[in-house]
Design a protein around this motif. Sequence first.
Motif, PDB file in Angstrom:
ATOM      1  N   CYS B  25      11.561 -60.284  16.675  1.00  0.00           N
ATOM      2  CA  CYS B  25      11.848 -61.499  17.447  1.00  0.00           C
ATOM      3  C   CYS B  25      10.593 -62.350  17.601  1.00  0.00           C
ATOM      4  CB  CYS B  25      12.417 -61.143  18.814  1.00  0.00           C
ATOM      5  SG  CYS B  25      11.195 -60.504  19.959  1.00  0.00           S
ATOM      6  N   GLU B  35       8.935 -65.989  26.899  1.00  0.00           N
ATOM      7  CA  GLU B  35      10.344 -66.328  26.669  1.00  0.00           C
ATOM      8  C   GLU B  35      10.785 -65.804  25.312  1.00  0.00           C
ATOM      9  OE1 GLU B  35      10.122 -70.554  29.096  1.00  0.00           O
ATOM     10  OE2 GLU B  35      11.235 -70.452  27.211  1.00  0.00           O
ATOM     11  N   ARG B  37      14.353 -65.545  22.815  1.00  0.00           N
ATOM     12  CA  ARG B  37      15.775 -65.722  22.544  1.00  0.00           C
ATOM     13  C   ARG B  37      16.062 -65.147  21.173  1.00  0.00           C
ATOM     14  NH1 ARG B  37      17.048 -71.161  22.018  1.00  0.00           N
ATOM     15  NH2 ARG B  37      14.824 -71.553  22.318  1.00  0.00           N
ATOM     16  N   MET B  46      23.976 -62.448  21.727  1.00  0.00           N
ATOM     17  CA  MET B  46      22.727 -63.192  21.934  1.00  0.00           C
ATOM     18  C   MET B  46      22.032 -62.689  23.191  1.00  0.00           C
ATOM     19  SD  MET B  46      23.993 -67.081  21.235  1.00  0.00           S
ATOM     20  CE  MET B  46      25.017 -67.454  19.808  1.00  0.00           C
ATOM     21  N   ASP B  48      18.794 -63.931  25.975  1.00  0.00           N
ATOM     22  CA  ASP B  48      17.845 -64.948  26.434  1.00  0.00           C
ATOM     23  C   ASP B  48      17.057 -64.292  27.562  1.00  0.00           C
ATOM     24  OD1 ASP B  48      16.469 -67.160  27.149  1.00  0.00           O
ATOM     25  OD2 ASP B  48      18.202 -68.349  27.773  1.00  0.00           O
ATOM     26  N   GLU B  50      13.433 -64.185  30.060  1.00  0.00           N
ATOM     27  CA  GLU B  50      12.197 -64.763  30.590  1.00  0.00           C
ATOM     28  C   GLU B  50      11.483 -63.705  31.417  1.00  0.00           C
ATOM     29  OE1 GLU B  50      14.235 -69.061  31.445  1.00  0.00           O
ATOM     30  OE2 GLU B  50      12.666 -68.370  32.828  1.00  0.00           O
ATOM     31  N   GLU B 119      16.237 -68.966  16.217  1.00  0.00           N
ATOM     32  CA  GLU B 119      16.692 -68.639  17.576  1.00  0.00           C
ATOM     33  C   GLU B 119      17.963 -69.416  17.902  1.00  0.00           C
ATOM     34  OE1 GLU B 119      12.706 -69.701  18.564  1.00  0.00           O
ATOM     35  OE2 GLU B 119      12.660 -68.089  20.069  1.00  0.00           O
ATOM     36  N   ASP B 121      20.897 -71.285  20.302  1.00  0.00           N
ATOM     37  CA  ASP B 121      21.046 -71.982  21.584  1.00  0.00           C
ATOM     38  C   ASP B 121      22.160 -71.276  22.335  1.00  0.00           C
ATOM     39  OD1 ASP B 121      19.149 -74.081  21.475  1.00  0.00           O
ATOM     40  OD2 ASP B 121      20.391 -75.045  19.951  1.00  0.00           O
ATOM     41  N   LEU B 122      21.884 -70.816  23.537  1.00  0.00           N
ATOM     42  CA  LEU B 122      22.969 -70.232  24.330  1.00  0.00           C
ATOM     43  C   LEU B 122      23.718 -71.393  24.969  1.00  0.00           C
ATOM     44  CD1 LEU B 122      21.140 -67.629  24.022  1.00  0.00           C
ATOM     45  CD2 LEU B 122      22.287 -66.857  26.101  1.00  0.00           C
TER      46      LEU B 122
END
Lengths: 247, 247, 247
Positions: B25, B35, B37, B46, B48, B50, B119, B121-122
Motif C-alpha cells: 500500500c 493516511e 487508502r 476497501m 480508509d 487515518e 487508491e 475513492d470511498l
Amino acid sequence: MFNAIVSADTLRTTLDSVSVLVDECKIHLEEEGLEIRAVDPANVGMVDLELSASAFESYETDGGVIGVNLSRLEDIAGMADADQLVHLELDEETRKLHIAIDGLEYTLALIDPDSIRQEPDLPDLDLAAEIVVEGRDIDRAVTAADMVSDHIALGVDDADEYFYVDAEGDTDDVHLELTRDDLIDLTAGTAHSLFSLDYLKDMNKAIPKDAEVRMELGEEFPVKMHFDIAEGEGQVTFMLAPRIQSD
Amino acid sequence: MFNAIVSADTLRTTLDSVSVLVDECKIHLEEEGLEIRAVDPANVGMVDLELSASAFESYETDGGVIGVNLSRLEDIAGMADADQLVHLELDEETRKLHIAIDGLEYTLALIDPDSIRQEPDLPDLDLAAEIVVEGRDIDRAVTAADMVSDHIALGVDDADEYFYVDAEGDTDDVHLELTRDDLIDLTAGTAHSLFSLDYLKDMNKAIPKDAEVRMELGEEFPVKMHFDIAEGEGQVTFMLAPRIQSD
Amino acid sequence: MFNAIVSADTLRTTLDSVSVLVDECKIHLEEEGLEIRAVDPANVGMVDLELSASAFESYETDGGVIGVNLSRLEDIAGMADADQLVHLELDEETRKLHIAIDGLEYTLALIDPDSIRQEPDLPDLDLAAEIVVEGRDIDRAVTAADMVSDHIALGVDDADEYFYVDAEGDTDDVHLELTRDDLIDLTAGTAHSLFSLDYLKDMNKAIPKDAEVRMELGEEFPVKMHFDIAEGEGQVTFMLAPRIQSD
C-alpha cells in the motif's frame, strides 16, 4: 417434542465422548434424559452414554429419536463460552434442530435415524478384575505405549495385586505397574488382553484427566471403562474388543 | 522527511487493518498523521485509515508518499514487545525506511508508489440505516455464518427496529437478531444486502473484539464499518460491495 | 554400571543442547558426570557438553560409553513434568537403558557407539575478542537476520568497542550494535566472520533466553559460545565454523 437448555460445557463433553468413535449417531430423547449408543464401523469400539435430565437447566420431551452429525453439532457448541447456555429445540415438522446461543440461532438439519448404523448391544460380561484409576494414568500409559507400538496389553496380576500396561516395540518396550496404593480401587482377578492402540487413544481423548475411571478387565476379553461426565449427571461406558494375540 | 516513534502495538494494529485486504500500500505522510487508502484486486473491499500524529510518541514529516510491503513491515513490528517503541526514519536518498527497535536496525527497501494499485475513492453514500455494534458480535455472526455458507446477508428491520444477520446453507441456516437493547445504538431504516463472507471474514480479523463498530447499511448497497484504533487516535473505515442477490 | 536420577527439566535441557546438531550421540559416563561431544554431518557445527554429577539427585557409574537416539530419549523425557524425577539405569547385559518416571518404565535400545560419527576435537583457538551477552539478544539478532538473509556476520569493533551483527539481504538489511553498556562484558579485539544462519538458528534454540553467553570471536575464524545449563551444574560450548566471505 424436545426443548432443553444446557451449558455449552456439558453439551461439548457429551458430544466429544461419542464423536471419538463415530461421525453420526442417534440420540434417544427419554423422559429421564438423553441416551446414546454407538459402535465404530469396524465393530471394535462401543460407547454407551446417558445424560440425565438434571444435567440440564431445563429439559422437556415426550420421547423420540433424532439423528445428528456430531462434528457439525460440536462446531456449533464450540462457538459458545464454556458457561454459556445452549437452547435446543426440535421442530417436529421440518425435522430440524433449532440451536440458540445468546441470540444466535442455528438451524441444523437432522439425519434420518434409519440411515445411521444400527446401535450395538453392550454385552453384560462377567469380567474377573476391576480397577478404578485416574484418567491421567490412562493418558500416561497410552502416550508412552504409542511411542513404541500400535497395540497395548492391559492386565491385572491376581497374585501380586497390581494393574499393568505393556507395549512391546521392535526395539523398545513400555511397562507401567500400578499397585493397590497407586490405584483408587482394585478387585484382583486374572486378566490380560491385547488392544489396538488407535482405539484406546481415541477413547483416551474423551476421558477427563481427573476422572475416576472404573475399568473391568478379563482374560482375552473386552475392556469396559466407565466414567462420569457433567459433574456426575452423565455416565459414559466405553467398551473395546481385544485383538487376537499374535504369538 | 519522515521521522517518527510509535509503540509496536499501535503500529501492528494499523498495519493489520490494511493487510487483510492488500499486500502492498501507499502511506501518505501528512502533517496531521498517516493516511492509507487501499482496495483489493477485485475492487470489492476497501479500507480508509487515518492514524493521527498524536498516536505517536514523536512525529515529524514534511509530507510525501511511501510504498510499503505490508507483510514485511508486519514481521519487523512483530519482533517487538507490544509496548516497545519502534523508530521509523525515511532515508530520502536511498528510498529506504530505517526501522529501529531497541538497538536493532532494520533497513527496509520501499516500493515505488507508482507501481502500487491506484487508491480508491470511498464514495459518500446516503445509507438508510445505521447501527453501532460490538466487534465481538460481528465475530460471532461471521464465525457462525461461515459454518453454513459462503455469503451472508446483513439487514435492518425498519418496523421492528432490529439488526439481523442471515446465512443460508444447503441444509443448515444461521440467523442472528440484535435489538436496540443488544446494540450500542440503532438508527432504523430499511436495509438488506448480501455480501461475500470471505471479505467479511478478512475484515473481521482486523476489528478488535471490544471495538464499537458503526455500521452503515442500505438496500442492495455497500456496507461501511467504522471503528477506532490506537485508543481513539486512529480511525478505520472498511467498505464492502454487495453481491448480486441470486434469487 | 550406570544408575542415576535426574529432574526431567535438567535431562531435557541437556538433550536439547545436543539434538539441535545431531540425531544420535555418544554419552561418556564419567565419575564426575556426563560428557557429550558431537559434530554435525557437514563438520560445521560442534557441541561440547558436561553435566556434573552434582546436577543429579543421585549418580553412580563405573565409566563407559553409551550411544543414544536423541529424539527418542527427548520424547521419553518429554512425558514427565518439569520437576518430575527420571531414573536412568543401564542394563549392561542387554545394552538397554531402563528409564523410569513415576512407575512408568521405558526400555530404550541403545546404539552401538562405534556406529556413531566420530567425536570432534574442539580446537583451542586464540580468539581476539570476547563478549558476554544475554541469550535473548542472540535470539533477536538471529530472528531479524533470518528475515533478510541466510547468512549473518558477527564482529567486534576494536576501536569503538562494540559487538555487532550484520545481515545483508537482496533489498533489506539488518544491523544490531551492542556497546559495552548493552553487554554483560566485552574484551575488545578485531573480529569479523560470516556464518550460516541455519546453524546459528539451531544453536539459538538451545540457548536459554536468560543465559549469559560468553562468545569468543576472531577474524574469519569460528565463533565459540559458552553457557551454563542446569543452574550452573552443566556447561555447553557450541563452535561454529565460518563461511567463506563471498566478496
